[in-house]
Design a protein around this motif. Structure first.
Motif, PDB file in Angstrom:
ATOM      1  N   VAL A  55      -6.033  -4.407  -0.524  1.00  0.00           N
ATOM      2  CA  VAL A  55      -4.604  -4.110  -0.541  1.00  0.00           C
ATOM      3  C   VAL A  55      -3.952  -4.798   0.654  1.00  0.00           C
ATOM      4  O   VAL A  55      -4.403  -4.622   1.788  1.00  0.00           O
ATOM      5  N   LEU A  56      -2.910  -5.586   0.394  1.00  0.00           N
ATOM      6  CA  LEU A  56      -2.191  -6.281   1.476  1.00  0.00           C
ATOM      7  C   LEU A  56      -0.848  -5.597   1.702  1.00  0.00           C
ATOM      8  O   LEU A  56      -0.019  -5.534   0.790  1.00  0.00           O
ATOM      9  N   GLU A  57      -0.640  -5.074   2.912  1.00  0.00           N
ATOM     10  CA  GLU A  57       0.572  -4.307   3.210  1.00  0.00           C
ATOM     11  C   GLU A  57       1.338  -4.981   4.349  1.00  0.00           C
ATOM     12  O   GLU A  57       0.760  -5.288   5.398  1.00  0.00           O
ATOM     13  N   ALA A  58       2.638  -5.155   4.152  1.00  0.00           N
ATOM     14  CA  ALA A  58       3.460  -5.844   5.150  1.00  0.00           C
ATOM     15  C   ALA A  58       3.630  -5.025   6.441  1.00  0.00           C
ATOM     16  O   ALA A  58       3.620  -5.579   7.542  1.00  0.00           O
ATOM     17  N   LEU A  59       3.788  -3.720   6.297  1.00  0.00           N
ATOM     18  CA  LEU A  59       4.077  -2.905   7.489  1.00  0.00           C
ATOM     19  C   LEU A  59       2.832  -2.736   8.359  1.00  0.00           C
ATOM     20  O   LEU A  59       1.721  -2.666   7.843  1.00  0.00           O
ATOM     21  N   SER A 110       0.855  -1.196   0.000  1.00  0.00           N
ATOM     22  CA  SER A 110       0.000   0.000   0.000  1.00  0.00           C
ATOM     23  C   SER A 110       0.883   1.237   0.000  1.00  0.00           C
ATOM     24  O   SER A 110       0.718   2.161   0.778  1.00  0.00           O
ATOM     25  N   GLY A 111       1.869   1.242  -0.926  1.00  0.00           N
ATOM     26  CA  GLY A 111       2.686   2.432  -1.127  1.00  0.00           C
ATOM     27  C   GLY A 111       2.017   3.329  -2.146  1.00  0.00           C
ATOM     28  O   GLY A 111       0.784   3.301  -2.302  1.00  0.00           O
ATOM     29  N   LEU A 168      -3.233  -4.203   7.051  1.00  0.00           N
ATOM     30  CA  LEU A 168      -1.860  -3.865   7.453  1.00  0.00           C
ATOM     31  C   LEU A 168      -1.231  -5.025   8.228  1.00  0.00           C
ATOM     32  O   LEU A 168      -1.935  -5.849   8.803  1.00  0.00           O
ATOM     33  N   GLY A 169       0.099  -5.030   8.257  1.00  0.00           N
ATOM     34  CA  GLY A 169       0.825  -6.013   9.066  1.00  0.00           C
ATOM     35  C   GLY A 169       0.654  -7.435   8.572  1.00  0.00           C
ATOM     36  O   GLY A 169       0.654  -8.376   9.370  1.00  0.00           O
ATOM     37  N   VAL A 170       0.516  -7.601   7.244  1.00  0.00           N
ATOM     38  CA  VAL A 170       0.280  -8.954   6.723  1.00  0.00           C
ATOM     39  C   VAL A 170       1.586  -9.605   6.287  1.00  0.00           C
ATOM     40  O   VAL A 170       2.592  -8.938   6.059  1.00  0.00           O
ATOM     41  N   LYS A 171       1.528 -10.913   6.170  1.00  0.00           N
ATOM     42  CA  LYS A 171       2.653 -11.661   5.601  1.00  0.00           C
ATOM     43  C   LYS A 171       2.097 -12.389   4.392  1.00  0.00           C
ATOM     44  O   LYS A 171       1.155 -13.172   4.509  1.00  0.00           O
ATOM     45  N   VAL A 172       2.652 -12.056   3.232  1.00  0.00           N
ATOM     46  CA  VAL A 172       2.162 -12.675   2.003  1.00  0.00           C
ATOM     47  C   VAL A 172       2.891 -13.993   1.802  1.00  0.00           C
ATOM     48  O   VAL A 172       4.121 -14.059   1.879  1.00  0.00           O
ATOM     49  N   ILE A 190       5.545  -3.334  -4.724  1.00  0.00           N
ATOM     50  CA  ILE A 190       6.328  -3.448  -3.482  1.00  0.00           C
ATOM     51  C   ILE A 190       7.678  -2.754  -3.638  1.00  0.00           C
ATOM     52  O   ILE A 190       8.663  -3.134  -3.022  1.00  0.00           O
ATOM     53  N   GLY A 191       7.707  -1.725  -4.459  1.00  0.00           N
ATOM     54  CA  GLY A 191       8.937  -0.962  -4.646  1.00  0.00           C
ATOM     55  C   GLY A 191       9.586  -1.261  -5.987  1.00  0.00           C
ATOM     56  O   GLY A 191       9.111  -2.126  -6.734  1.00  0.00           O
ATOM     57  N   ARG A 192      10.662  -0.563  -6.282  1.00  0.00           N
ATOM     58  CA  ARG A 192      11.319  -0.673  -7.584  1.00  0.00           C
ATOM     59  C   ARG A 192      12.815  -0.896  -7.406  1.00  0.00           C
ATOM     60  O   ARG A 192      13.392  -0.487  -6.402  1.00  0.00           O
ATOM     61  N   VAL A 193      13.419  -1.551  -8.404  1.00  0.00           N
ATOM     62  CA  VAL A 193      14.866  -1.805  -8.331  1.00  0.00           C
ATOM     63  C   VAL A 193      15.584  -1.009  -9.418  1.00  0.00           C
ATOM     64  O   VAL A 193      15.114  -0.946 -10.554  1.00  0.00           O
TER      65      VAL A 193
END
Ligand code: FAD
Ligand code: NAI
Length: 475
Positions: A211-215, A191-192, A243-247, A280-283
């Motif tokens: 939306v599944l968010e790790a934090l 959820s960025g 929030l606070g999920v583990k995929v 989940i972000g970019r590289v």
């Protein structure tokens, strides 16, 4: 015989094309190499931002916002619409046309500024006495030598381990902007910024979005008070954010995707959706750049190592934008491009990271510059805060959008503005005043004493500045 240039820019995204134009303005003989192809195989300058990022996402955000307004808010104005319908193909076609206008605009700017453009992949071949030899691979292979090289090769979406992008059901930002029909059920991982923007587009068009968010915290980089306010609005809209999920395992078939996940209480869950967007972000992207051929240093994250001035470990080789440290934002890449071109010319180009604004183009929009309240607290800095709600702003009432607030944070002693945070209508435009103020090291009183047009949303900015001294006039 290689073609000789003063400056070769590898990558034609917002960092690269702006660096090329600025270097040409400063009198250099400049080449820019970019490999992006449009649907017909022709050049499509502008990088991620123009082709599958900032521009197409904002085009779809606007279309979906119009649909949402027509469906849910026009009636408040006494406007009745019968038979409201949406044609996703037209919406996507409009988005593609907006992208093409931007692609063509950059080609025109290159001609205007006499930047020589090469369509293909650029890679380092070797260092020579005359500079760096760069090979161009593509439909018209070539060999160039540049005294200076600016690397602006951008970034790519990060995939979930074990769930590569197929762009059919497991989508990166690329596939997320090309979905041909509204998915009944849409899942997002992360959820960025992309998760919220893309989730908003498809929710407004009718998808059931999860939306599944790790934090465990929502939008951790955003001021906590502003993030709370935004979360309330998203909850009300029906965007389901866990929030606070583990995929866990992701299984995909032709018809959809199933995601095993554990919620914050540790309970096992399964999400079954038609499409899954992974954001989940970019590289950083250095694929095929030939960094090894010249010994260009890359860190463990894949980013090119640079100092504060964007200098790499090699003399006269610079790197800017998403491929280096710092926020992955188009305007940050552009500022670095200008600064590097000016440094090559012996000038003192400068980028102030503290005044790089952030905007999340959801509804309500979220925008900020400078420090958050939690950052000031953890740094032990004494500060004063002032907030003003859009609910008390006449223009916001007339617009029919009174969600959110403007918040000022100022030094307790000097009153210098340390951060400005906005959630609400037109936050993306309102933040510019705060950026200017902070660049000029203004105090909150400076803003409070400036005449702002009435009725305007910007009056909320003035009132929030007044609130720092607890003397709002309209609340
Ligand atoms: P890029 O834009 O990635 O451009 C790099 C270019 O280099 C590409 O054209 C690539 O094809 C080319 N290239 C790579 N390697 C080579 C090579 N070896 N030879 C030749 N060419 C090469 N930022 C914002 O500020 N505002 C937004 O609203 C926003 N929205 C976004 C929405 C989405 C969905 C995404 C994914 C990103 C968004 N961003 C936004 C981030 C923004 O797109 C990036 O920060 C920005 O594009 C980075 O610019 P860049 O020039 O560093 O790289
Ligand atoms: P992001 O960094 O904004 O958000 C990624 C989110 O995914 C984080 O909240 C993170 O905690 C979460 N996450 C990471 N791994 C996870 C996992 N395994 N399971 C669940 N959650 C996980 O990255 P995003 O959204 O992919 O965007 C990339 C970048 O593109 C942004 O950081 C921004 O720099 C740029 N961008 C900017 C926009 C703008 O300026 N409006 C719009 C879109 C993108």
């Amino acid at each position: 015989m290689s073609k000789q240039f003063d400056v070769i820019v590898v990558g034609g995204g917002p960092g690269g094309y702006v660096a090329a134009i600025r270097a040409a303005q400063l009198g250099f003989n400049v080449a820019c190499i970019d490999e992006w192809k449009n649907a017909k195989g022709g050049p499509a300058l502008g990088g991620t931002c123009t082709n599958i990022g900032c521009i197409p996402s904002k085009a779809l955000l606007q279309s979906s916002e119009n649909y949402d307004q027509a469906g849910h808010h026009f009636a408040d104005h006494g406007i009745a619409i019968k038979g409201l319908a949406m044609d996703v193909a037209t919406m996507l076609g409009r988005k593609d046309a907006v992208v093409k206008q931007n692609n063509d605009g950059i080609l025109y700017l290159f001609k205007k500024n006499k930047v020589t453009f090469f369509h293909g992949r650029g890679s380092f071949v070797k260092a020579t006495d005359a500079g760096y030899e760069i090979g161009v691979a593509g439909s018209a292979p070539d060999s160039l030598v540049g005294k200076h090289v600016v690397v602006a090769t951008g970034s790519n979406a990060r995939a979930l381990p074990g769930a590569p992008f197929d762009e059919e059901v497991i989508l990166s930002n690329d596939g997320a902007l090309r979905v041909g029909a509204v998915p009944a059920k849409l899942g997002l991982i992360g959820s960025g910024v992309i998760g919220l923007e893309m989730g908003s587009v498809w929710r407004r068009l009718g998808s059931d979005v999860t939306v599944l968010e790790a934090l465990p915290t929502f939008l951790g980089a955003v001021d906590e008070q502003i993030a709370r306010e935004a979360k309330k609005a998203f909850d009300k809209q029906g965007l389901k954010i866990e929030l606070g999920v583990k995929v866990g395992e992701v299984k995909s078939g032709k018809k959809g995707v199933s995601v095993a996940w554990t919620n914050a209480k540790g309970e096992a869950q399964t999400l079954v959706v038609d499409k899954l967007i992974v954001s989940i972000g970019r590289v950083p992207n250095t694929v095929g750049l030939g960094a090894d051929a010249v010994g260009l240093k890359i860190d463990g994250r894949g980013a090119i190592v640079v100092d504060d001035d964007c200098k790499t470990n090699l003399p006269n080789v610079w790197a800017i934008g998403d491929v280096v440290r710092g926020p992955m934002l188009a305007h940050k890449a552009e500022e670095e491009g200008v600064a590097v071109a000016e440094r090559i010319a012996g000038q003192h180009g400068h980028v102030n990271f503290n005044t790089v604004p952030w905007v999340i183009y959801t509804s309500p929009e979220i925008a900020w510059v400078g420090q958050t309240e939690q950052q000031l607290k953890s740094a032990g800095r004494a500060y004063k805060a002032g907030t003003f709600p859009f609910m008390a702003n006449g223009r916001a009432r007339a617009l029919g959008d009174t969600t959110g607030m403007v918040k000022f944070l100022a030094d307790a002693t000097t009153d210098e503005i340390l951060g400005v945070h906005i959630v609400g209508p037109q936050a993306s435009e309102l933040i510019a005043e705060a950026v200017v103020a902070m660049e000029f090291r203004a105090s909150s009183e400076d803003i409070a004493r400036i005449c702002h047009a009435h009725p305007s949303l910007s009056e909320a900015t003035k009132e929030a500045a007044l609130a720092v001294e607890k003397r709002t006039l309209n609340f």
